[in-house]
Design a protein around this motif. Sequence first.
Motif: not given
Length: 174
Positions: A56-61, A95-96, A108-109, A126-131
């Motif tokens: 999703r981007i901004s909550g939109v699939k 990517a979060v 995936m946000a 390149e830029y990722t974040q795992s919660t």
Amino acid sequence: MRRNVIETVLGGVVLAVAAVFLVFAYTSADLRAVDGYEVTANFSSVGGLQNGSDVRISGVKVGSVTGQTLDPDTFLAVVRMNIDPAIRLPGDTVAVIASESLLGGRYMALEPGGAEELIEPGGRIEYTQSTPGIEQLLGQVIFSMQGAGGPAAGGAAGGATDAQEGAGGGGLLD
């Protein structure tokens, strides 16, 4: 005999309403698989993310997770995603892995940046974040509470008690 006919008709109405509800739920749930270009992203942890999870981007699939593998050289999880071809991601997209709710699954946000170059089909984010998982967060809260209840907290409480005794003690001794 008349009662059996009424029960049969009522049962048919209930089944028809259930079928309409299921069709409505399926069409409004946006369960379609997204066909588009593939991108990958590396994460230190993908706990709870599954194949078929939304992107999703901004909550939109805008895509779907299509696969997860382990990179044998870096021991990072490699997540493959299909992104809608109408969506072009900037090169500095983040990517979060996010949670839908406390008890829900993960998705995936993507947070697009402002770079002019775009991620090409088959490229990598390149830029990722795992919660952290809920277990890790609860563990941190418990350990931080134990640390707060240690000698430092006891000393502050003891200091307040001494101040109270000093203020009240003078009146009692006189």
